[in-house]
Every structure is written in structure tokens, then in C-alpha cells.
Design an enzyme around this catalytic site. Structure first.
Site, short mmCIF file in Angstrom:
data_model
loop_
_atom_site.label_atom_id
_atom_site.label_comp_id
_atom_site.label_asym_id
_atom_site.label_seq_id
_atom_site.Cartn_x
_atom_site.Cartn_y
_atom_site.Cartn_z
N LYS A 1 37.33 44.75 48.44
CA LYS A 1 38.46 45.66 48.20
C LYS A 1 38.62 45.79 46.69
CE LYS A 1 42.42 46.25 47.36
NZ LYS A 1 42.86 47.08 46.21
N CYS B 1 40.90 38.35 31.40
CA CYS B 1 41.71 37.20 31.81
C CYS B 1 41.57 36.04 30.83
CB CYS B 1 41.40 36.80 33.23
SG CYS B 1 39.65 36.61 33.52
N GLU C 1 51.41 36.50 30.12
CA GLU C 1 50.16 37.23 30.01
C GLU C 1 50.46 38.72 29.86
OE1 GLU C 1 47.43 37.50 33.40
OE2 GLU C 1 45.80 37.15 31.99
N GLU D 1 40.96 33.24 40.97
CA GLU D 1 40.70 33.28 39.51
C GLU D 1 41.81 34.15 38.94
OE1 GLU D 1 40.18 34.47 36.24
OE2 GLU D 1 38.36 35.57 36.78
P1 ADP Z 1 46.34 43.31 37.87
O1 ADP Z 1 47.60 42.57 37.55
O2 ADP Z 1 45.19 42.99 37.05
O3 ADP Z 1 46.57 44.77 38.22
P2 ADP Z 1 46.54 42.48 40.48
O4 ADP Z 1 46.61 41.03 40.62
O5 ADP Z 1 47.77 43.32 40.59
O6 ADP Z 1 45.82 42.73 39.16
O7 ADP Z 1 45.48 43.11 41.46
C1 ADP Z 1 44.20 42.57 41.66
C2 ADP Z 1 43.72 43.01 43.02
O8 ADP Z 1 44.65 42.53 43.99
C3 ADP Z 1 43.65 44.52 43.23
O9 ADP Z 1 42.51 44.82 44.02
C4 ADP Z 1 44.91 44.81 43.98
O10 ADP Z 1 44.80 45.97 44.78
C5 ADP Z 1 45.05 43.58 44.84
N1 ADP Z 1 46.41 43.30 45.31
C6 ADP Z 1 47.58 43.61 44.73
N2 ADP Z 1 48.63 43.20 45.48
C7 ADP Z 1 48.11 42.61 46.58
C8 ADP Z 1 48.64 41.97 47.73
N3 ADP Z 1 49.96 41.85 47.91
N4 ADP Z 1 47.79 41.46 48.64
C9 ADP Z 1 46.45 41.56 48.47
N5 ADP Z 1 45.88 42.15 47.42
C10 ADP Z 1 46.69 42.67 46.48
#
Ligand code: ADP
Length: 492
Positions: free
Chosen positions: A187, A296, A395, A262
């Protein structure tokens, strides 16, 4: 500077990118789509299916079937090696196309994107060596018994990845999963879904059987959550924010699937008075501003020994100001935009916070005049930062560096460790013993000495503290993509 021409294969791919499920292209069950935005212009340039629970179900079912009938796991190890090498070759052959796609999707300069695609290919090349190398063991036990262990794949592995290095992240999830005989549902982040789809196509072209690598595009709280929760998924490998990592962990508890996380960081970059200042300032600059600071492991807390503070900051500012901020496809761009409007607001919000906390702006501190719709921020260096300030603790995930004065090695280690994170650290010194003392004293999963931001698929990567757990890459990834079974044979 002229904008590079968009390649015909990129134009063709972006006409209709779709999910890959069971070896076939797929629309979302609802037929809904969402727009993909070019951060250099703020404009949509294509759309992808808005995958949801039903699409995750279909992808997991395809991956489960492909795992159970052993169409991949059951292949001769040497054959798996051949296929993984072929994927690496195909990625390398398509670097110009994949790099442009990544630049359009994420806003990173095309030269950086090319390096990223190359690194993704190298991950497959590294893992191509594993199918023929891993094995079980025979176990010591009673003389009447014979016991051995089988090292087996986990099953269906879900990969949930972020938008900062989409292709590297995809390869770090798919390559080890395949090397150890698993099947995958990937995903990608909603901001950058394109190269994951292209990677799945290249896997098919290389001979990965249908259903072994599936890609569902969609939003985190829907598609991501559905994958993390799914009872038929055996493992989730997640890379992203600490906040979402916590949600992932909760979502996975239903079937107690394996999880590796991670997560975020606020990595210290320590410069001692005996460092080679020119080298340290250039390295620190790249360490914090590479990929617009959306890394990161970004060395976003720059700890400088007081006696060289002014000289070092001057050199750091000079190298930072020599970097051109511009659109991703322009060839002389050193730093592209940040990935999205949300991210732009977040980063400029933190710049305001830094000012209100009393830190001083040594360079940057705002957005360039001519934005042209793109999400640009000037690389920003704050001086006079105290480690308890929010800009030193939280961060930001953008081009903002916080410079903090320290007086000696002990204070440097103490300040470096005064964070909830523990992903990485860099130390710049010409003293061998100081380098080793700091490397031992820092609580982080990676420590770089007189360099920063290096990765190698053969070297394990992961976090201490709230930067996550489990390790990716290297020998340790065998542990996180396999499980062992102890077999007992009665010899009497
Ligand atoms: P960033 O802060 O770098 O945008 P995120 O941690 O928000 O990264 O997102 C990283 C990944 O996790 C993306 O693929 C995002 O779609 C997914 N994601 C965000 N929220 C959820 C959730 N509640 N459950 C599962 N996956 C999620």
C-alpha cells in the site's frame, strides 16, 4: 534553466495507472479514483484507483492463494534468484522513466530520484543472493531423537510505505518478502502511488507469478488500516510516522500478526572542534536538507562544540545558500518542493514556532517569492536553539535544521540522547577514540562517523526507542521475514 521533457513512456503510464491484483490491472471496486499532484506545480497530473476494504480483501485473497499453492515459495531457490536479478535489471534499464515518475510524484530533483531508483534496484540485487543462502539447522538433542529446524516464510506480508522515498521503500518491503518465499500486498502512500504500481508491473515482467506482488492504492485510514487489520495477513512492515505506527500496532493486534515499524526521528548530527569543518558542514547540510529534509534519518539537530560554533555555522550557511531551490524536473535544482500543501503548512508552521521560541534564523525562514503553485520552502537553519524547544524535539520532516551548542563529549551524548527518538546519528571528529565513545554512547539504530545518510541493503536498519522496532535489510531481515519450525523425529 530548461525543464526536462517528460518522457513518452511516463506520459503513457500516467494515462491510466491502475492497481495490480492477482497479476491483473484493477480499478477500485467502487470505481472511485483520487488525484495525484505534482508538488512542483501544485496541479494534478493523473489519478489512481481509490482502493478500500473490498480491494484490500481482493489483494489479500490473491496473495493468500499465491502463497498457499506455493507458486513462488515452491520454486527452486536458483530460479527465485534469477527472477530477483531480473527485477533489478529491469529497474536499472528503466531508470530514466522511473526517476521522472518519482520526481513528478514526490517533487524530488530528478538526479536524486535517479539515485533512488538505482538504490531500489540494488536492494533487489542484494536479496537475489538470499534464496540460495538461507537454511535451517540440525538441533542437538537426545540420542534417540533427531531434530532439525525448517526456516519458512511467514505468508502474506503487507507493506505500508511513506511518500519520501517511494521506490526505495517499496523495494525494501517487496525484495526481502520475495527472497524468503512470501507473497506481498503493498500500500503506497496516497501522495506517491505511481512507482509502486510500476514496480509491480516490472515484477510480473521479470517472471514473478501472478498474485505474488499486489498493489492497492488508497488512503491510509481506509486501505492502510484495512491491510493492517486484515486477519489473513501474516506480517505488516510499516515505514512512516510514529503517530501512525502506533495506530498500525493497535490495528494488527487482532490476529497477532508480526510487525516491524520504522518510524520517525530527530537525529543528532554532532560536530566536534577537531572535525574537518568543511567536510562536516557539507555533510551536515546534505544530512539535513537532502530530499527537502523529508528523510526519517535527517540530521535535524546539529550539535556543535561551542569553540567552533560561529565558524561552522558560517560554513553551513554558505553551503546551504549555494543549493538552488526549484522544480523537480529542472536539471540544476538542488532541492525540490516539499511533497504536499499539508507538508508545506506544517513546515512553515514549525518555522513560526522556532521564531516564537526565540531561536534565530541564520538562513531561510520562509518560502521563495516565486512559488508558481509549487510547495517550496527555503532551507532554514535556526541557531540559538535549546534542546527542549519544540523545533529540537518534534519531527518536522522538512528542510529545517536546529543548531545547538554543546561544550564537550559528555554533554554532546547527553543532549543527543535527550529525545524520544533513536533512529540515527552522525558524528564528525578526527579523533578515533571520541568517535567510538560517541558511537557507543548514542542510543540509535545507526551511527555514521564522518559521513551521513548512507544505506546499504547489506546493513541492517531500524530504530531504538520510539523510532520503531525490528530491523530491515541485512542478515536481520531474514529473521523478520521468516519463522522457524522445529521438527522431531523419533529414531527408535
Ligand atoms: P507521513 O507522516 O510520512 O505522511 P504517515 O505515517 O502518515 O507518513 O503515512 C505512511 C503510510 O501510512 C502511508 O502509506 C499512509 O497512507 C499510511 N497510513 C496513514 N494512516 C494510516 C492508518 N491509520 N492505518 C494504516 N495506514 C495508514
Amino acid at each position: 534553466m530548461a525543464q526536462a521533457e517528460v518522457l513518452p513512456e511516463v506520459t503513457k503510464f500516467t494515462e491510466q495507472p491502475k492497481m495490480i491484483i492477482g497479476g491483473k490491472t484493477a480499478d477500485a471496486v467502487t470505481a472511485k479514483t483520487f488525484e495525484v499532484i505534482d508538488p512542483s506545480t501544485g496541479k494534478a497530473f493523473t489519478e489512481v484507483p481509490l482502493g478500500d476494504l473490498a480491494d484490500v480483501d481482493a489483494a489479500v485473497a490473491a496473495a493468500r492463494e499465491a502463497f498457499e499453492d506455493r507458486r513462488w515459495a515452491g520454486l527452486r531457490p536458483g530460479k527465485k534468484t534469477e527472477v530477483l536479478f531480473k527485477i533489478a535489471d529491469l529497474i536499472k534499464r528503466n531508470i530514466p522513466e522511473l526517476a521522472q515518475l518519482e520526481s513528478l510524484d514526490s517533487g524530488k530533483p530528478v538526479k536524486l530520484a535517479s539515485g533512488e531508483i538505482w538504490a531500489a534496484a540494488e536492494a533487489f540485487r542484494y536479496y537475489a543472493g538470499w534464496p540460495t543462502k538461507f537454511h535451517g539447522e540440525t538441533n542437538a538433542t537426545d540420542d534417540n531423537m533427531f531434530s532439525y529446524s525448517l526456516r519458512e516464510p511467514l505468508g502474506v506480508c503487507g507493506g505500508i510505505i511513506p511518500w519520501n522515498f517511494p521506490m526505495i521503500m517499496a523495494s525494501w518491503k517487496v525484495a526481502p518478502a520475495l527472497a524468503f518465499g512470501n507473497t506481498v500486498v503493498l500500500k503506497p502512500a496516497e501522495q506517491t502511488p505511481l512507482t509502486a504500481i510500476r514496480l509491480a508491473q516490472l515484477c510480473l515482467e521479470a517472471g514473478v507469478p501472478d498474485g505474488v506482488v499486489n498493489v492497492v492504492t488508497g488512503l491510509g485510514p481506509q486501505a492502510g488500516q484495512a491491510l493492517a487489520q486484515h486477519d489473513n495477513v501474516d506480517k505488516i512492515a510499516f515505514t512512516g510516522s510514529t503517530e501512525v505506527g502506533r495506530k498500525i500496532l493497535h490495528a494488527t493486534e487482532g490476529n497477532l500478526k508480526r510487525v516491524t515499524l520504522e518510524l520517525g526521528g530527530k537525529s543528532p548530527n554532532i560536530v566536534f572542534a577537531d572535525a574537518n569543518i568543511r567536510r562536516a558542514s557539507k555533510g551536515s547540510m546534505m544530512g539535513v536538507f537532502l530530499n527537502s529534509g523529508q528523510v526519517c534519518t535527517a540530521g535535524s539537530r546539529i550539535l556543535v562544540e561551542s569553540s567552533i560554533h560561529d565558524e561552522f555555522v558560517e560554513s553551513l550557511v554558505e553551503s546551504t545558500e549555494s543549493m538552488k531551490v526549484g522544480p523537480a524536473l529542472e536539471e540544476d535544482t538542488g532541492m525540490g518542493p516539499v511533497v504536499s500543501k499539508e507538508q508545506l503548512e506544517r513546515v512553515t508552521g514549525y518555522i513560526d514556532i522556532g521564531r516564537s521560541e526565540g531561536a534565530e534564523v541564520a538562513t531561510g525562514g520562509g518560502v521563495p517569492g516565486d512559488l508558481n503553485g509549487g510547495y517550496f520552502v527555503n532551507p532554514t537553519i535556526f541557531t540559538g536553539v535549546r534542546n527542549e524547544m519544540r523545533i529540537a524535539q518534534e519531527e518536522i520532516f522538512g528542510p529545517v535544521a536546529a543548531v545547538i551548542k554543546v561544550d564537550d563529549v559528555d554533554e554532546a551524548i547527553a543532549v543527543a540522547n535527550d529525545t524520544i527518538y533513536g533512529l540515527a546519528a552522525a558524528v564528525w571528529t578526527e579523533s578515533l577514540s571520541k568517535a567510538h565513545r560517541v558511537a557507543r554512547g548514542i542510543r540509535a539504530g545507526t551511527v555514521w562517523v564522518n559521513t551521513a545518510g548512507l544505506y546499504d541493503p547489506g546493513i541492517s536498519f531500524g530504530g531504538y526507542k520510539q523510532s520503531g522496532y525490528g530491523r530491515e535489510l541485512g542478515l536481520q531481515s531474514m529473521e523478520t521475514y521468516t519463522q522457524t519450525k522445529s521438527v522431531w523425529i523419533n529414531l527408535k
